[in-house]
Scaffold this motif. Structure first.
Motif, PDB file in Angstrom:
ATOM      1  N   LYS A  63       0.804  -1.222   0.000  1.00  0.00           N
ATOM      2  CA  LYS A  63       0.000   0.000   0.000  1.00  0.00           C
ATOM      3  C   LYS A  63       0.839   1.275   0.000  1.00  0.00           C
ATOM      4  N   ASN A  64       2.142   1.149  -0.054  1.00  0.00           N
ATOM      5  CA  ASN A  64       3.042   2.293   0.113  1.00  0.00           C
ATOM      6  C   ASN A  64       4.004   2.323  -1.063  1.00  0.00           C
ATOM      7  N   VAL A  65       3.756   3.192  -2.033  1.00  0.00           N
ATOM      8  CA  VAL A  65       4.564   3.276  -3.252  1.00  0.00           C
ATOM      9  C   VAL A  65       5.036   4.714  -3.454  1.00  0.00           C
ATOM     10  N   ALA A  78      17.352  11.519  -1.231  1.00  0.00           N
ATOM     11  CA  ALA A  78      17.127  10.281  -0.483  1.00  0.00           C
ATOM     12  C   ALA A  78      16.315  10.537   0.778  1.00  0.00           C
ATOM     13  N   GLN A  79      16.611  11.652   1.448  1.00  0.00           N
ATOM     14  CA  GLN A  79      15.820  11.998   2.631  1.00  0.00           C
ATOM     15  C   GLN A  79      14.347  12.183   2.258  1.00  0.00           C
ATOM     16  N   ALA A  80      14.091  12.854   1.140  1.00  0.00           N
ATOM     17  CA  ALA A  80      12.706  13.070   0.704  1.00  0.00           C
ATOM     18  C   ALA A  80      12.005  11.746   0.438  1.00  0.00           C
ATOM     19  N   VAL A  81      12.720  10.798  -0.167  1.00  0.00           N
ATOM     20  CA  VAL A  81      12.133   9.483  -0.422  1.00  0.00           C
ATOM     21  C   VAL A  81      11.764   8.802   0.889  1.00  0.00           C
ATOM     22  N   ARG A  82      12.693   8.783   1.834  1.00  0.00           N
ATOM     23  CA  ARG A  82      12.415   8.122   3.113  1.00  0.00           C
ATOM     24  C   ARG A  82      11.225   8.774   3.816  1.00  0.00           C
ATOM     25  N   LYS A  83      11.190  10.090   3.836  1.00  0.00           N
ATOM     26  CA  LYS A  83      10.094  10.761   4.529  1.00  0.00           C
ATOM     27  C   LYS A  83       8.766  10.563   3.809  1.00  0.00           C
ATOM     28  N   ALA A  84       8.799  10.421   2.498  1.00  0.00           N
ATOM     29  CA  ALA A  84       7.570  10.103   1.774  1.00  0.00           C
ATOM     30  C   ALA A  84       7.078   8.714   2.152  1.00  0.00           C
ATOM     31  N   VAL A  85       7.980   7.753   2.225  1.00  0.00           N
ATOM     32  CA  VAL A  85       7.616   6.399   2.636  1.00  0.00           C
ATOM     33  C   VAL A  85       7.057   6.403   4.057  1.00  0.00           C
ATOM     34  N   GLU A  86       7.670   7.175   4.948  1.00  0.00           N
ATOM     35  CA  GLU A  86       7.269   7.183   6.349  1.00  0.00           C
ATOM     36  C   GLU A  86       6.015   8.007   6.624  1.00  0.00           C
ATOM     37  N   SER A  87       5.590   8.830   5.672  1.00  0.00           N
ATOM     38  CA  SER A  87       4.441   9.697   5.893  1.00  0.00           C
ATOM     39  C   SER A  87       3.158   8.888   6.005  1.00  0.00           C
ATOM     40  N   ASP A  88       2.165   9.461   6.685  1.00  0.00           N
ATOM     41  CA  ASP A  88       0.885   8.773   6.858  1.00  0.00           C
ATOM     42  C   ASP A  88      -0.156   9.237   5.843  1.00  0.00           C
ATOM     43  N   LEU A  89       0.285   9.802   4.755  1.00  0.00           N
ATOM     44  CA  LEU A  89      -0.628  10.233   3.704  1.00  0.00           C
ATOM     45  C   LEU A  89      -1.284   9.031   3.038  1.00  0.00           C
ATOM     46  N   THR A  90      -2.422   9.261   2.418  1.00  0.00           N
ATOM     47  CA  THR A  90      -3.023   8.288   1.525  1.00  0.00           C
ATOM     48  C   THR A  90      -3.420   9.010   0.251  1.00  0.00           C
ATOM     49  N   HIS A 112      -5.438   7.063 -10.652  1.00  0.00           N
ATOM     50  CA  HIS A 112      -6.521   6.087 -10.782  1.00  0.00           C
ATOM     51  C   HIS A 112      -6.303   4.880  -9.880  1.00  0.00           C
ATOM     52  N   PHE A 113      -5.071   4.449  -9.683  1.00  0.00           N
ATOM     53  CA  PHE A 113      -4.816   3.378  -8.728  1.00  0.00           C
ATOM     54  C   PHE A 113      -5.318   3.765  -7.341  1.00  0.00           C
ATOM     55  N   THR A 114      -5.077   5.013  -6.945  1.00  0.00           N
ATOM     56  CA  THR A 114      -5.530   5.442  -5.611  1.00  0.00           C
ATOM     57  C   THR A 114      -7.021   5.731  -5.591  1.00  0.00           C
ATOM     58  N   ARG A 115      -7.614   6.023  -6.721  1.00  0.00           N
ATOM     59  CA  ARG A 115      -9.075   6.165  -6.771  1.00  0.00           C
ATOM     60  C   ARG A 115      -9.739   4.811  -6.573  1.00  0.00           C
ATOM     61  N   TRP A 116      -9.126   3.777  -7.174  1.00  0.00           N
ATOM     62  CA  TRP A 116      -9.659   2.423  -7.000  1.00  0.00           C
ATOM     63  C   TRP A 116      -9.507   1.941  -5.562  1.00  0.00           C
ATOM     64  N   ASP A 117      -8.438   2.353  -4.903  1.00  0.00           N
ATOM     65  CA  ASP A 117      -8.172   1.887  -3.536  1.00  0.00           C
ATOM     66  C   ASP A 117      -7.794   3.086  -2.671  1.00  0.00           C
ATOM     67  N   PRO A 118      -8.752   3.666  -1.948  1.00  0.00           N
ATOM     68  CA  PRO A 118      -8.484   4.863  -1.144  1.00  0.00           C
ATOM     69  C   PRO A 118      -7.492   4.643  -0.008  1.00  0.00           C
ATOM     70  N   THR A 119      -7.168   3.382   0.322  1.00  0.00           N
ATOM     71  CA  THR A 119      -6.185   3.132   1.379  1.00  0.00           C
ATOM     72  C   THR A 119      -4.758   3.135   0.851  1.00  0.00           C
ATOM     73  N   LEU A 120      -4.610   3.236  -0.442  1.00  0.00           N
ATOM     74  CA  LEU A 120      -3.293   3.186  -1.080  1.00  0.00           C
ATOM     75  C   LEU A 120      -2.615   4.556  -1.042  1.00  0.00           C
ATOM     76  N   LYS A 121      -1.310   4.565  -0.844  1.00  0.00           N
ATOM     77  CA  LYS A 121      -0.505   5.791  -0.954  1.00  0.00           C
ATOM     78  C   LYS A 121       0.432   5.659  -2.135  1.00  0.00           C
ATOM     79  N   MET A 122       0.384   6.636  -3.044  1.00  0.00           N
ATOM     80  CA  MET A 122       1.313   6.693  -4.170  1.00  0.00           C
ATOM     81  C   MET A 122       1.825   8.124  -4.275  1.00  0.00           C
TER      82      MET A 122
END
Length: 287
Positions: free
Chosen positions: A112-114, A212-224, A162-172
């Motif tokens: 769920k975390n891309v 790289a820091q931005a990537v890690r913080k994006a992965v760690e964020s609680d956004l959906t 559209h992937f996130t529209r299909w699945d609102p729990t997904l983060k991209m």
């Protein structure tokens, strides 16, 4: 321990991303066609053709004795990295095929975390007929790709919507990286004697470590849902004040806010606010 798969982890940005996650205690799996020259000892390398869906799905769901427990997040960086390196159709076919394989395989594997590498080229860059509508540039206007490379990035962002529209729990999260640089590039800086050479992206860059820091913080964020963020260093590649460059080279582009000092014309304010992006490195550090 969270397991993160990093595609393209042998490239310039990818190596920094792999080191960042490894340093923060993640279990990192590196997928690429070639090994990394400086892979941390504990990082698994799996030779993978990302244009082959079966290989991608297989890497996401488990690899014999390497791991048989779930992957928690995918960071997708693998791509032909710029226009002109291969013929146009070959470029967009390779990059979009790899991305659709990654997106679908993540969905099939329940990941769920891309987070993936989008690009500054969606912002009206390189400068030309379809230049940005205002300065500093942000994420508030419609993308305007000008090459097969940037068109591929636009397709990826639309797929993610559209992937996130299909699945609102997904983060991209698509990170629109500026021109990625590291310490080996900085002896050529600043570019004041050749400002025309860097006008294509408004004299902007991103240090690979901050990327790289931005990537890690994006992965760690609680956004959906889907989000796109500009990721650039807060300064330019110049010592000339940015407003002087604007008045000399792009005086006709409206200004949305004040332009001070040597500040970047690519605004990362949204990334600062939503994922806590906090750049630490500049080409000026060693000078």
């Amino acid at each position: 321990m969270t397991r993160v798969v990093v595609t393209g982890g042998s490239g310039k940005l990818g190596r920094a991303v792999v080191r960042e996650f490894d340093a923060h205690g993640y279990d990192v799996v590196l997928l690429d066609r070639v090994p990394s020259p400086d892979k941390p000892e504990g990082v698994a390398f799996v030779r993978t053709d990302l244009t082959d869906y079966g290989q991608v799905l297989g890497a996401f769901i488990g690899l014999d004795d390497r791991y048989d427990t779930p992957v928690d997040a995918v960071v997708h960086l693998a791509a032909i990295p710029a226009p002109g390196l291969v013929p146009d159709v070959a470029l967009i076919t390779n990059n979009v095929k790899a991305s659709i394989n990654v997106f679908h395989a993540a969905k099939a594997a329940g990941i769920k975390n891309v987070v993936w590498a989008s690009s500054e080229t969606l912002l009206g860059i390189p400068m030309g007929e379809h230049q940005p509508p205002y300065l500093p540039v942000d994420e508030e206007f419609a993308v305007r790709p000008q090459s097969s490379y940037s068109l591929g990035k636009a397709v990826e962002e639309e797929m993610a919507r559209h992937f996130t529209r299909w699945d609102p729990t997904l983060k991209m999260i698509g990170l629109r990286f500026s021109n990625v640089m590291d310490e080996t590039d900085y002896p050529a800086y600043p570019w004041d004697e050749q400002p025309e050479a860097k006008i294509f992206n408004l004299w902007s860059y991103i240090d690979s470590r901050d990327g790289a820091q931005a990537v890690r913080k994006a992965v760690e964020s609680d956004l959906t849902g889907f989000e796109a963020f500009i990721i650039a260093s807060p300064d330019t590649v110049m010592t000339t004040p940015t407003i002087e460059l604007v008045e000399r080279f792009v005086p006709d582009i409206p200004r949305k806010s004040a332009i001070d000092g040597v500040s970047s014309l690519l605004s990362s304010d949204k990334a600062r606010e939503l994922i806590g992006y906090d750049p630490q490195y500049s080409w000026r550090d060693g000078r």
